[in-house]
Design an enzyme around this catalytic site. Sequence first.
Site, PDB file in Angstrom:
ATOM      1  N   CYS A 104      -5.408  77.986   2.453  1.00  0.00           N
ATOM      2  CA  CYS A 104      -6.494  78.263   1.511  1.00  0.00           C
ATOM      3  C   CYS A 104      -5.926  78.496   0.115  1.00  0.00           C
ATOM      4  CB  CYS A 104      -7.271  79.493   1.957  1.00  0.00           C
ATOM      5  SG  CYS A 104      -7.989  79.310   3.594  1.00  0.00           S
ATOM      6  N   PRO A 142      -8.599  82.210  12.249  1.00  0.00           N
ATOM      7  CA  PRO A 142      -8.992  83.199  11.245  1.00  0.00           C
ATOM      8  C   PRO A 142     -10.159  82.711  10.403  1.00  0.00           C
ATOM      9  CG  PRO A 142      -6.963  82.083  10.598  1.00  0.00           C
ATOM     10  CD  PRO A 142      -7.293  81.618  11.991  1.00  0.00           C
ATOM     11  N   MET A 143     -11.134  83.577  10.205  1.00  0.00           N
ATOM     12  CA  MET A 143     -12.278  83.243   9.342  1.00  0.00           C
ATOM     13  C   MET A 143     -12.620  84.453   8.478  1.00  0.00           C
ATOM     14  SD  MET A 143     -14.802  81.032  11.790  1.00  0.00           S
ATOM     15  CE  MET A 143     -14.665  82.145  13.160  1.00  0.00           C
ATOM     16  N   VAL A 144     -12.393  84.286   7.170  1.00  0.00           N
ATOM     17  CA  VAL A 144     -12.704  85.344   6.213  1.00  0.00           C
ATOM     18  C   VAL A 144     -14.147  85.783   6.404  1.00  0.00           C
ATOM     19  CG1 VAL A 144     -13.248  85.594   3.739  1.00  0.00           C
ATOM     20  CG2 VAL A 144     -10.974  84.919   4.436  1.00  0.00           C
ATOM     21  N   GLN A 185      -3.446  87.811   9.910  1.00  0.00           N
ATOM     22  CA  GLN A 185      -3.136  86.815   8.886  1.00  0.00           C
ATOM     23  C   GLN A 185      -3.161  87.433   7.491  1.00  0.00           C
ATOM     24  OE1 GLN A 185      -5.785  83.661   7.230  1.00  0.00           O
ATOM     25  NE2 GLN A 185      -4.403  82.281   8.314  1.00  0.00           N
TER      26      GLN A 185
HETATM   27  C1  LIG Z   1     -16.139  80.763   7.282  1.00  0.00           C
HETATM   28  C2  LIG Z   1     -14.710  80.340   7.455  1.00  0.00           C
HETATM   29  C3  LIG Z   1     -13.697  81.180   7.053  1.00  0.00           C
HETATM   30  C4  LIG Z   1     -12.361  80.790   7.209  1.00  0.00           C
HETATM   31  N1  LIG Z   1     -11.364  81.638   6.850  1.00  0.00           N
HETATM   32  C5  LIG Z   1     -10.080  81.291   7.079  1.00  0.00           C
HETATM   33  C6  LIG Z   1      -9.027  82.210   6.843  1.00  0.00           C
HETATM   34  O1  LIG Z   1      -9.251  83.352   6.455  1.00  0.00           O
HETATM   35  N2  LIG Z   1      -7.766  81.788   7.077  1.00  0.00           N
HETATM   36  C7  LIG Z   1      -7.475  80.523   7.537  1.00  0.00           C
HETATM   37  O2  LIG Z   1      -6.291  80.206   7.731  1.00  0.00           O
HETATM   38  N3  LIG Z   1      -8.450  79.657   7.801  1.00  0.00           N
HETATM   39  C8  LIG Z   1      -9.730  80.016   7.595  1.00  0.00           C
HETATM   40  N4  LIG Z   1     -10.725  79.141   7.913  1.00  0.00           N
HETATM   41  C9  LIG Z   1     -10.374  77.880   8.593  1.00  0.00           C
HETATM   42  C10 LIG Z   1     -10.491  78.091  10.100  1.00  0.00           C
HETATM   43  O3  LIG Z   1      -9.532  79.044  10.551  1.00  0.00           O
HETATM   44  C11 LIG Z   1     -10.246  76.784  10.886  1.00  0.00           C
HETATM   45  O4  LIG Z   1      -8.962  76.297  10.667  1.00  0.00           O
HETATM   46  C12 LIG Z   1     -11.216  75.730  10.494  1.00  0.00           C
HETATM   47  O5  LIG Z   1     -12.520  76.250  10.571  1.00  0.00           O
HETATM   48  C13 LIG Z   1     -11.101  74.499  11.441  1.00  0.00           C
HETATM   49  O6  LIG Z   1     -11.357  74.928  12.734  1.00  0.00           O
HETATM   50  P1  LIG Z   1     -11.578  73.878  13.921  1.00  0.00           P
HETATM   51  O7  LIG Z   1     -10.285  73.113  14.042  1.00  0.00           O
HETATM   52  O8  LIG Z   1     -11.841  74.729  15.125  1.00  0.00           O
HETATM   53  O9  LIG Z   1     -12.717  73.032  13.521  1.00  0.00           O
HETATM   54  C14 LIG Z   1     -12.055  79.513   7.769  1.00  0.00           C
HETATM   55  C15 LIG Z   1     -13.094  78.669   8.187  1.00  0.00           C
HETATM   56  C16 LIG Z   1     -14.400  79.075   8.034  1.00  0.00           C
HETATM   57  C17 LIG Z   1     -15.496  78.151   8.502  1.00  0.00           C
END
Ligand SMILES: Cc1cc2nc3c(=O)[nH]c(=O)nc-3n(C[C@H](O)[C@H](O)[C@H](O)COP(=O)(O)O)c2cc1C
Length: 117
Positions: free
Chosen positions: A114, A31-33, A85
């Site tokens: 978060c 998930p990425m906001v 999520q």
């Molecule tokens: C721009 C951005 C937005 C994110 N938004 C969320 C989110 O909404 N919810 C969440 O659980 N994690 C969020 N994350 C964390 C990512 O889901 C992820 O766990 C983190 O980038 C590590 O990923 P990797 O293990 O592939 O490096 C976000 C990360 C980024 C970079």
Amino acid sequence: MKSAYRPHSMSRKKDPIELFHSGQLVKVCAPMVRYSKLAFRTLVRKYSCDLCYTPMIVAADFVQSVKARDSEFTTNQGDCPLIVQFAANDARLLSDAARIVCPYANGIDINCGCPQR
Ligand SMILES: Cc1cc2nc3c(=O)[nH]c(=O)nc-3n(C[C@H](O)[C@H](O)[C@H](O)COP(=O)(O)O)c2cc1C
């Protein structure tokens, strides 16, 4: 969440639990906001992503406002399997949000990582 969207058919093939028991590598888009909305999910699925998450959605807004619901969550038939999520600090609101979205999702996730109010 537009009423024109039809619920996913929860075929066993699309069951996320089965994906993880398949013995195959499972490619997941976390998930990425602001980013992992429908267009992005459609793109990564084209590059063989197996399982997508929505961005974090605030459960209270999702439950209380149709406008927030429509802007925060869109989906289509190809958007599957999908984990939605939520951020929540109230079990009732989380459960209500899950109930609303469950016809369109293959799973519900709560963001415990978060910082949130
Ligand atoms: C721009 C951005 C937005 C994110 N938004 C969320 C989110 O909404 N919810 C969440 O659980 N994690 C969020 N994350 C964390 C990512 O889901 C992820 O766990 C983190 O980038 C590590 O990923 P990797 O293990 O592939 O490096 C976000 C990360 C980024 C970079």
